[in-house]
Motif scaffolding. Structure first.
Motif, PDB file in Angstrom:
ATOM      1  N   ASP A  59      79.317  27.446  -5.802  1.00 53.80           N
ATOM      2  CA  ASP A  59      78.327  28.599  -5.887  1.00 53.80           C
ATOM      3  C   ASP A  59      79.008  29.909  -5.993  1.00 53.80           C
ATOM      4  OD1 ASP A  59      79.169  27.958  -2.717  1.00 53.80           O
ATOM      5  OD2 ASP A  59      78.010  29.857  -2.851  1.00 53.80           O
ATOM      6  N   ASN A  60      78.529  30.785  -6.416  1.00 51.60           N
ATOM      7  CA  ASN A  60      79.072  32.016  -6.910  1.00 51.60           C
ATOM      8  C   ASN A  60      77.881  33.287  -6.501  1.00 51.60           C
ATOM      9  OD1 ASN A  60      79.369  34.503  -9.008  1.00 51.60           O
ATOM     10  ND2 ASN A  60      81.347  33.997  -7.880  1.00 51.60           N
ATOM     11  N   TYR A  61      78.172  33.922  -5.471  1.00 41.12           N
ATOM     12  CA  TYR A  61      77.243  34.914  -4.740  1.00 41.12           C
ATOM     13  C   TYR A  61      75.772  34.516  -4.904  1.00 41.12           C
ATOM     14  CZ  TYR A  61      81.196  38.175  -5.020  1.00 41.12           C
ATOM     15  OH  TYR A  61      82.844  38.580  -5.057  1.00 41.12           O
ATOM     16  N   GLY A  62      75.621  33.171  -4.306  1.00 37.54           N
ATOM     17  CA  GLY A  62      73.939  32.709  -4.279  1.00 37.54           C
ATOM     18  C   GLY A  62      73.560  32.111  -5.317  1.00 37.54           C
ATOM     19  N   GLY A 236      73.064  19.163  12.150  1.00 42.34           N
ATOM     20  CA  GLY A 236      74.563  19.045  12.414  1.00 42.34           C
ATOM     21  C   GLY A 236      75.643  19.413  11.214  1.00 42.34           C
ATOM     22  N   ALA A 237      75.104  20.185  10.689  1.00 47.23           N
ATOM     23  CA  ALA A 237      75.932  20.932   9.373  1.00 47.23           C
ATOM     24  C   ALA A 237      76.542  22.027  10.035  1.00 47.23           C
ATOM     25  CB  ALA A 237      74.997  21.174   8.466  1.00 47.23           C
ATOM     26  N   LEU A 238      77.386  22.729   9.268  1.00 47.96           N
ATOM     27  CA  LEU A 238      78.062  23.908   9.404  1.00 47.96           C
ATOM     28  C   LEU A 238      76.930  24.943   9.458  1.00 47.96           C
ATOM     29  CD1 LEU A 238      81.305  23.745   7.129  1.00 47.96           C
ATOM     30  CD2 LEU A 238      81.168  23.198   9.513  1.00 47.96           C
ATOM     31  N   ALA A 239      77.349  26.172   9.688  1.00 49.80           N
ATOM     32  CA  ALA A 239      76.423  27.240  10.035  1.00 49.80           C
ATOM     33  C   ALA A 239      75.799  27.453   8.441  1.00 49.80           C
ATOM     34  CB  ALA A 239      77.300  28.564  10.291  1.00 49.80           C
ATOM     35  N   GLY A 240      74.436  27.822   8.772  1.00 46.65           N
ATOM     36  CA  GLY A 240      73.504  28.096   7.618  1.00 46.65           C
ATOM     37  C   GLY A 240      72.115  27.875   7.742  1.00 46.65           C
ATOM     38  N   ALA A 241      71.455  28.644   6.879  1.00 48.73           N
ATOM     39  CA  ALA A 241      69.808  28.741   7.234  1.00 48.73           C
ATOM     40  C   ALA A 241      69.288  28.799   5.835  1.00 48.73           C
ATOM     41  CB  ALA A 241      69.590  29.862   8.069  1.00 48.73           C
ATOM     42  N   MET A 242      67.984  28.742   5.795  1.00 52.27           N
ATOM     43  CA  MET A 242      67.232  28.888   4.590  1.00 52.27           C
ATOM     44  C   MET A 242      65.968  29.694   4.975  1.00 52.27           C
ATOM     45  SD  MET A 242      66.792  26.024   1.432  1.00 52.27           S
ATOM     46  CE  MET A 242      68.498  25.894   1.285  1.00 52.27           C
ATOM     47  N   LEU A 243      65.574  30.546   4.063  1.00 50.33           N
ATOM     48  CA  LEU A 243      64.313  31.316   4.211  1.00 50.33           C
ATOM     49  C   LEU A 243      63.217  30.724   2.881  1.00 50.33           C
ATOM     50  CD1 LEU A 243      62.913  33.275   5.909  1.00 50.33           C
ATOM     51  CD2 LEU A 243      63.595  35.390   4.312  1.00 50.33           C
ATOM     52  N   LEU A 244      62.280  30.488   3.547  1.00 47.10           N
ATOM     53  CA  LEU A 244      61.265  29.818   2.139  1.00 47.10           C
ATOM     54  C   LEU A 244      60.011  30.443   2.149  1.00 47.10           C
ATOM     55  CD1 LEU A 244      62.678  27.126   4.306  1.00 47.10           C
ATOM     56  CD2 LEU A 244      61.947  26.311   2.147  1.00 47.10           C
ATOM     57  N   ARG A 258      71.733  40.698   0.257  1.00 46.87           N
ATOM     58  CA  ARG A 258      73.000  41.332  -0.426  1.00 46.87           C
ATOM     59  C   ARG A 258      73.239  42.790   0.214  1.00 46.87           C
ATOM     60  NH1 ARG A 258      77.400  40.487  -3.031  1.00 46.87           N
ATOM     61  NH2 ARG A 258      78.154  42.185  -4.822  1.00 46.87           N
ATOM     62  N   ARG A 259      71.932  43.510   0.747  1.00 45.57           N
ATOM     63  CA  ARG A 259      72.388  44.894   1.254  1.00 45.57           C
ATOM     64  C   ARG A 259      73.026  44.538   2.657  1.00 45.57           C
ATOM     65  NH1 ARG A 259      65.998  46.614   0.174  1.00 45.57           N
ATOM     66  NH2 ARG A 259      66.471  47.910  -1.756  1.00 45.57           N
ATOM     67  N   GLN A 260      72.675  43.441   3.363  1.00 43.95           N
ATOM     68  CA  GLN A 260      73.444  43.279   4.688  1.00 43.95           C
ATOM     69  C   GLN A 260      74.718  42.499   4.420  1.00 43.95           C
ATOM     70  OE1 GLN A 260      69.079  42.887   6.647  1.00 43.95           O
ATOM     71  NE2 GLN A 260      70.788  41.914   7.950  1.00 43.95           N
ATOM     72  N   GLY A 261      75.205  42.228   3.301  1.00 40.24           N
ATOM     73  CA  GLY A 261      76.570  41.452   3.177  1.00 40.24           C
ATOM     74  C   GLY A 261      76.392  40.186   3.313  1.00 40.24           C
ATOM     75  N   GLY A 262      75.411  39.502   3.168  1.00 43.22           N
ATOM     76  CA  GLY A 262      75.092  38.167   3.463  1.00 43.22           C
ATOM     77  C   GLY A 262      75.397  37.285   2.163  1.00 43.22           C
ATOM     78  N   THR A 263      75.542  37.769   0.942  1.00 41.58           N
ATOM     79  CA  THR A 263      75.723  37.050  -0.111  1.00 41.58           C
ATOM     80  C   THR A 263      77.237  36.974  -0.310  1.00 41.58           C
ATOM     81  OG1 THR A 263      73.808  38.265  -1.352  1.00 41.58           O
ATOM     82  CG2 THR A 263      75.141  37.129  -2.647  1.00 41.58           C
ATOM     83  N   LEU A 264      77.580  35.862   0.254  1.00 42.45           N
ATOM     84  CA  LEU A 264      79.099  35.534   0.138  1.00 42.45           C
ATOM     85  C   LEU A 264      79.527  35.000  -1.229  1.00 42.45           C
ATOM     86  CD1 LEU A 264      79.304  33.453   3.288  1.00 42.45           C
ATOM     87  CD2 LEU A 264      79.555  35.972   2.948  1.00 42.45           C
ATOM     88  N   HIS A 265      80.747  35.262  -1.422  1.00 41.09           N
ATOM     89  CA  HIS A 265      81.311  34.813  -2.643  1.00 41.09           C
ATOM     90  C   HIS A 265      81.175  33.468  -2.882  1.00 41.09           C
ATOM     91  CE1 HIS A 265      84.967  33.333  -5.158  1.00 41.09           C
ATOM     92  NE2 HIS A 265      84.466  34.099  -6.053  1.00 41.09           N
TER      93      HIS A 265
END
Length: 385
Positions: A59-62, A236-244, A258-265
């Motif tokens: 993935d690339n920036y979401g 039991g996965a690594l850290a991560g969440a989803m908003l629906l 994106r504003r909060q720096g949450g869109t990782l490379h």
């Protein structure tokens, strides 16, 4: 080595070598990453004797099929139009409440006194998003329609301002995984829609709620305007969440991410970890709920053990134990040495009850490997010790 250091080392040894009642049990961290690497070798681009085989790129920036296919899969599971993968619920949930407040022109929200947003996020909803929250209902039980009416009707604290949104956690962790009744939940949904209040689901552990209610995830989600889920809890996965939620809502949430720096490379490892583990979580959850009720019953036959709620609503519950904390921990250690079963992690004091301690027990794959008779024997030994 001091006596304290020796005890700490002994407890670490027992924890890492025993079979566990709660959670997944001890697993070497490398095993998880090795499984992720194996998944990527199978599904990502790779070379074979026949030549190059295309596959999912990082993935690339979401963006990209790796994350977008997973978002579509989870959205379909919940019967909702769109989803967005985010690093954490601490980011996802205040964003959801912020969007609903901005659209309503009202910065006021409401949630349970034990909500994660109130207890564990350093006031992020307030400090980052300028929201104001009413703590709704009594701390020891789920929120009811009567609680909401008492807040917004004449004489209520929010009668003058109203509220833009209401957050409901299913199940509520801090009160032992309790759920509101299905009738109360549907009544809350109808009341919110009638009053123009957006209803948001804190579904960190919603995987437990569906089989507990005997409803699908989509049936639960249909009662809400937006939904958050976690992938490291239960899955039991690594850290991560989803908003629906609706497509325009998710598009707006992506801007806030994106504003909060949450869109990782790239969040490749976290996304793959969730994708490869979710179906197994859904498959075992009904068995884990049954297991929680069986385990709770095995404890409850002993007068010094108290289960909350009794019986458990979901695959987790709180266990209160009568006795001095250090003595209980020493008894747990003895059980571990003699039976090879690690009954529970650390104990917390019960407020106002100095002779009682509590622990959260959340059933995971490890609990399914323990025989009922040997577990009953281990629990009996705990109280004899």
């Amino acid at each position: 080595m001091t006596e304290t250091d020796a005890l700490t080392a002994e407890r670490a040894r027992l924890r890492l070598t025993c079979r566990h009642l709660a959670g997944a049990g001890p697993v070497h961290p490398a095993e998880h990453f090795e499984a992720i690497a194996g998944w990527l070798r199978e599904h990502g681009p790779h070379h074979t004797d026949a030549g190059f085989v295309p596959g999912l790129e990082p993935d690339n920036y979401g963006t990209g099929a790796l994350v977008e296919d997973f978002e579509a899969e989870v959205a379909a599971l919940f019967g909702l139009p769109a989803a967005r993968f985010m690093p954490s619920g601490c980011m996802a949930q205040p964003i959801a409440l912020r969007i609903w407040s901005d659209r309503a022109g009202n910065s006021v929200t409401a949630f349970h006194p034990t909500s994660h947003l109130e207890l564990h996020e350093e006031g992020g909803y307030r400090e980052l998003h300028g929201l104001h929250a009413h703590l709704l209902g009594e701390a020891h039980r789920p929120t009811t329609p009567a609680d909401l009416l008492s807040l917004i009707e004449p004489g209520g604290a929010a009668h003058a301002t109203g509220i833009a949104s209401l957050l409901i956690e299913l199940p509520a962790r801090e009160i032992g995984g309790q759920l509101p009744t299905w009738d109360d939940l549907t009544a809350l949904s109808r009341l919110c829609r009638a009053r123009g209040i957006r209803l948001h689901l804190d579904g960190a552990r919603v995987w437990q709620a569906a089989p507990a209610y005997g409803r699908s995830l989509a049936e639960i989600a249909a009662l809400f305007d937006s939904v958050y889920v976690s992938f490291y809890k239960d899955v039991g996965a690594l850290a991560g969440a989803m908003l629906l939620g609706p497509k325009d809502f998710i598009d707006e949430a992506a801007v806030w991410q994106r504003r909060q720096g949450g869109t990782l490379h790239s969040a490749m490892a976290n996304i793959v970890s969730a994708r490869m583990r979710l179906s197994a979580c859904l498959e075992r959850m009904p068995r884990l709920i049954e297991r929680a009720r069986k385990v709770a019953a095995l404890f409850a036959v002993h007068p010094r053990a108290h289960v909350l709620p009794d019986p458990p609503h979901t695959s987790m519950f709180h266990l209160h134990l009568d006795g001095e904390r250090e003595g209980l921990l020493a008894a747990r250690d003895r059980v571990a040495r003699e039976t090879g079963i690690w009954l529970f992690p650390n104990l917390k004091p019960v407020p106002g009850e100095p002779a009682r301690s509590s622990v959260e027990l959340s059933m995971g794959p490890a609990s399914l490997e323990l025989d009922d008779d040997e577990l009953a024997g281990a629990i009996a030994l705990l109280f004899r010790a």
